[in-house]
Design an enzyme around this catalytic site. Structure first.
Site, mmCIF file in Angstrom:
data_model
loop_
_atom_site.group_PDB
_atom_site.id
_atom_site.type_symbol
_atom_site.label_atom_id
_atom_site.label_comp_id
_atom_site.label_asym_id
_atom_site.label_seq_id
_atom_site.Cartn_x
_atom_site.Cartn_y
_atom_site.Cartn_z
ATOM 1 N N HIS A 152 -19.893 14.629 77.101
ATOM 2 C CA HIS A 152 -20.411 13.762 78.160
ATOM 3 C C HIS A 152 -20.199 12.297 77.817
ATOM 4 O O HIS A 152 -19.672 11.970 76.749
ATOM 5 C CB HIS A 152 -21.875 14.078 78.437
ATOM 6 C CG HIS A 152 -22.758 13.937 77.240
ATOM 7 N ND1 HIS A 152 -23.163 12.723 76.764
ATOM 8 C CD2 HIS A 152 -23.280 14.867 76.405
ATOM 9 C CE1 HIS A 152 -23.921 12.912 75.702
ATOM 10 N NE2 HIS A 152 -24.000 14.195 75.448
ATOM 11 N N LYS A 200 -20.878 22.504 73.895
ATOM 12 C CA LYS A 200 -21.468 22.021 75.138
ATOM 13 C C LYS A 200 -20.436 21.154 75.819
ATOM 14 O O LYS A 200 -19.397 20.865 75.249
ATOM 15 C CB LYS A 200 -22.703 21.157 74.839
ATOM 16 C CG LYS A 200 -23.893 21.926 74.341
ATOM 17 C CD LYS A 200 -25.106 21.008 74.359
ATOM 18 C CE LYS A 200 -26.134 21.431 73.339
ATOM 19 N NZ LYS A 200 -26.676 20.297 72.598
ATOM 20 N N HIS A 227 -20.839 10.551 74.471
ATOM 21 C CA HIS A 227 -19.830 10.623 73.418
ATOM 22 C C HIS A 227 -18.775 9.547 73.597
ATOM 23 O O HIS A 227 -18.172 9.096 72.639
ATOM 24 C CB HIS A 227 -19.207 12.015 73.379
ATOM 25 C CG HIS A 227 -20.215 13.080 73.082
ATOM 26 N ND1 HIS A 227 -20.549 14.064 73.981
ATOM 27 C CD2 HIS A 227 -20.993 13.279 71.993
ATOM 28 C CE1 HIS A 227 -21.496 14.830 73.454
ATOM 29 N NE2 HIS A 227 -21.783 14.377 72.252
HETATM 30 N N1 ARG Z 1 -23.190 16.128 67.993
HETATM 31 C C1 ARG Z 1 -24.403 15.385 68.156
HETATM 32 C C2 ARG Z 1 -24.719 15.222 69.643
HETATM 33 O O1 ARG Z 1 -23.828 15.262 70.467
HETATM 34 C C3 ARG Z 1 -24.323 14.005 67.559
HETATM 35 C C4 ARG Z 1 -24.107 13.974 66.078
HETATM 36 C C5 ARG Z 1 -24.534 12.672 65.507
HETATM 37 N N2 ARG Z 1 -24.360 12.578 64.091
HETATM 38 C C6 ARG Z 1 -25.201 13.099 63.202
HETATM 39 N N3 ARG Z 1 -24.905 13.008 61.940
HETATM 40 N N4 ARG Z 1 -26.328 13.649 63.571
HETATM 41 O O2 ARG Z 1 -25.864 15.021 69.976
#
Ligand code: ARG
Length: 583
Positions: A135, A132, A138
């Site tokens: 944004h 994706k 992050h």
């Molecule tokens: N990649 C996920 C997102 O952008 C966040 C990951 C967070 N860490 C986890 N262990 N769930 O929403």
């Protein structure tokens, strides 16, 4: 050194010696020591007497005076006075403060001892979704997580960074189908030069192009089935995407390395095993074709358990399944004592479920702490989630470039004589520092408004203000023609301003302890801002280099200046913000 802890130990001992029974309840162990709110209240206050007196049914002022009688003041406490209904105002001894500062001046670590019981701390942060668009959420995770990593590492903990990248999932079907078409006349580097554009193109085709969605779904099946061609394509996509993230980390002065990437795909092999285990142990059950863990621990008001699906009806695994596997890996393979999740507050239900299910399944020793370090949304000045003027997602690299450009204008205005290279270097540190500090200085759990004007201001609680304060302190040494290492003699704290500055300096250690424990970096920001402000007051009131200042006093004051500069530089470095010698 942690003044608050030292005083707490002394007061706890005094409370027991004063006859407060040990089983009087937790209040006894809470001497309730905190920095005084006003200078007239002394330096610190101990407020535990009142709660203890209430429990014991005695007079709080009398109890407070008994505590003071039994207090071992040692060299640290000048006097302890009772005020109001039973507050105890603590005045620290000037000679003790001066000696503590001298020790900090001699020590390479500002007299901050490494943690007595170092822990292994896993920090899950940044974690962009490669399928994706990246944004601003992050960005927040990256900045906050990195500050916590630096701080815990400075304290002597073993920090394991885990970039839990979203590198797996059904969206990859669409991306790989698009990529394979692109590759017919392009190489992958060229096709993926701009990931945002690439995502958008793939999405448009998926939504509009006849037959493309079917191809995308075929790719998902092939990818999950381990088809070598498809995996190769996926790997290319992942490698290039990670390089794009690395560019951002580099620009942002963030410590994440490629080797810290341990993405969702790493857990693929464990998912079927894990689900089967949970079924075998009766933790998960089949429900309408899906596999679900029902969490009574998180039941709603009507008593319905909270359902956590770990395998979909068609057999697919979910984000939550991966998180369960990750907890198990971190606790048992990485031997974490503490796992921090620097993740958007909107995911708190998901993480709560994962934590609860993992405990229920016995995936980790009781003693391992699981903490969600939640953060709010970054808002535009229109009060809505931060977007471009046309409503699109803000590209992080463009945002950072803009920060540096804006800083460059300001720096050039302030200092027109600078050569372009110096100006560019200052602008980089100031611009990036401003973006990071604006985020870190807000209570992370709140939403915050992104404002260029506020973050780049040289006034107030901003990075430019602190960076400027640092250069001002350092310029004194240039003007004096003295190196900090050459300073000698005792530190004297003859004036109220020197004393106030001394106390601030001595509080650095307890602030770091607090941030390490509560994971709120804004506490460190507030501290640095207050330190810089105390320095400004000191500098107005206490001449350092002026003619007629006795040499001994000059040496003492320069040592205070040096401690301020080093504390600011160390504190900013722990926040991932660079200082400069001139600006
Ligand atoms: N990649 C996920 C997102 O952008 C966040 C990951 C967070 N860490 C986890 N262990 N769930 O929403």
């Amino acid at each position: 050194m942690n003044i608050r802890q030292l005083l707490t130990d002394k007061f706890q001992a005094a409370m027991l010696a004063a006859g407060i029974p040990e089983d009087c309840g937790p209040v006894v162990t809470q001497a309730r020591v905190a920095p005084a709110k006003k200078a007239s209240f002394g330096d610190y206050q101990a407020n535990g007497a009142m709660a203890a007196a209430k429990r014991m049914g005695t007079n709080p002022r009398e109890l407070a005076s008994r505590i003071v009688e039994h207090l071992d003041k040692g060299e640290m406490i000048e006097k302890a006075e009772i005020a109001g209904p039973g507050f105890i105002n603590i005045h620290l001894s000037e000679s003790w403060l001066a000696r503590s500062l001298a020790a900090a001046e001699q020590s390479g670590r500002l007299n901050i001892a490494p943690a007595a019981e170092p822990q292994t701390v896993v920090i899950d942060y940044s974690h962009p979704n490669l399928a994706k668009e990246m944004h601003v959420g992050h960005l927040r995770s990256t900045i906050i997580g990195d500050a916590l990593a630096r701080l815990l590492e400075f304290q002597g903990h073993k920090v394991i960074r885990q970039n839990h990248m979203g590198d797996w999932g059904t969206q990859f079907g669409m991306l790989l189908a698009h990529l394979s078409d692109k590759l017919e006349n392009n190489d992958a580097e060229v096709a993926l030069a701009d990931l945002e554009v690439f995502y958008r193109e793939a999405k448009v085709r998926f939504d509009e192009e006849e037959g493309f969605d079917d191809r995308a779904r075929e790719y998902v099946v092939k990818l999950q089935g381990g088809d070598p061609e498809c995996l190769k394509l996926w790997q290319q996509f992942i490698d290039i995407s990670i390089s794009h993230s690395e560019e951002i980390y580099e620009k942002l002065n963030v410590t994440l390395k490629r080797s810290d990437v341990y993405g969702e795909s790493q857990y693929n092999d464990d998912l079927p095993v894990l689900v089967q285990e949970l079924l075998d142990h009766g933790i998960a059950v089949e429900d309408q074709g899906a596999v679900v863990v029902f969490l009574e621990e998180m039941a709603d008001k009507e008593g319905n358990p909270s359902p956590m699906i770990i395998r979909k009806k068609g057999g697919g695994y979910l984000y939550s399944t991966t998180d369960l596997a990750a907890i198990r890996y971190r606790a048992n393979k990485l031997n974490a004592d503490r796992i921090l999740y620097v993740v958007d507050a909107r995911q708190s239900l998901h993480l709560q479920q994962a934590f609860t299910a993992a405990r229920k399944a016995g995936f980790l020793p009781e003693s391992v702490a699981l903490e969600h370090c939640a953060f709010g949304t970054m808002m535009g000045d229109d009060g809505k989630p931060f977007k471009t003027r046309t409503g699109g997602t803000v590209k992080l690299s463009a945002l950072l470039d803009e920060a540096v450009e804006r800083a460059e204008k300001l720096v050039a205005e302030k200092n027109p004589d600078l050569d372009t290279d110096t100006c560019a270097e200052i602008a980089r540190k100031v611009g990036i520092g401003a973006v990071k500090y604006a985020d870190l200085s807000k209570t992370r759990t709140n939403d915050y408004v992104f404002s260029w004007e506020a973050m780049l201001s040289f006034e107030g609680n901003t990075a430019p203000y602190l960076q400027y304060a640092y250069t001002r302190v350092r310029s004194i040494f240039r003007r004096a023609g003295i190196q900090p290492g050459e300073l000698k003699g005792e530190i004297h704290l003859g004036t109220a301003e020197e004393r106030a500055l001394a106390i601030r300096l001595c509080q650095f250690g307890e602030v770091l302890d607090q941030v390490a424990k509560d994971t709120f970096p804004h506490v460190l920001c507030t501290y640095l801002y207050e330190l810089a402000s105390a320095y400004m007051v000191f500098y107005e009131a206490c001449p350092v280099l002026r003619e007629g200042v006795p040499e001994e006093q000059k040496q003492s004051r320069l040592q205070l200046c040096d401690l301020v500069a080093r504390t600011l530089a160390t504190g900013l470095d722990l926040l991932g913000i660079e200082v400069l010698e001139q600006m």
